[in-house]
Design an enzyme around this catalytic site. Sequence first.
Site, PDB file in Angstrom:
ATOM      1  N   CYS A 142       0.121   3.653   2.683  1.00 16.54           N
ATOM      2  CA  CYS A 142       0.586   3.282   4.143  1.00 16.54           C
ATOM      3  C   CYS A 142       2.035   3.716   4.231  1.00 16.54           C
ATOM      4  CB  CYS A 142       0.550   1.916   4.069  1.00 16.54           C
ATOM      5  SG  CYS A 142      -1.367   1.209   4.034  1.00 16.54           S
ATOM      6  N   CYS A 197       1.133  -1.165  -0.003  1.00 14.27           N
ATOM      7  CA  CYS A 197       0.062  -0.080   0.072  1.00 14.27           C
ATOM      8  C   CYS A 197       0.819   1.379   0.081  1.00 14.27           C
ATOM      9  CB  CYS A 197      -0.848  -0.072   1.351  1.00 14.27           C
ATOM     10  SG  CYS A 197      -1.701   1.259   1.503  1.00 14.27           S
TER      11      CYS A 197
END
Length: 105
Positions: A33, A30
């Site tokens: 993230c 991600c």
Amino acid sequence: MAIVNVSDQSFVNEVEGQGTVVVDFWAPWCGPCKMLAPILEELSGELGDSVKIAKLNVDENPETASRFGVMSIPTLIFFKDGQPVDKVVGLNSKESLKNIVAKHQ
């Protein structure tokens, strides 16, 4: 306080206790993230022992992610004395996150 990694097995012991805990639901693939990680490091350094920050990899720990209705990542869930009190989805600024933590201390 250092950021701790939690799992489905350790979640209750690490998160559902006393005080304020921020749980970062994330995954290695991600992009947002990865952008959030240094923000959480800075936040941890600034807030010290007043808040615990935990990271939970949703790919490796689907039970906990499902239990808290995490559908998109990154998702941060803020816990106060073991109860979820706030939730933000997506990348947020350090100041925004500090304000949410302050609201629940």
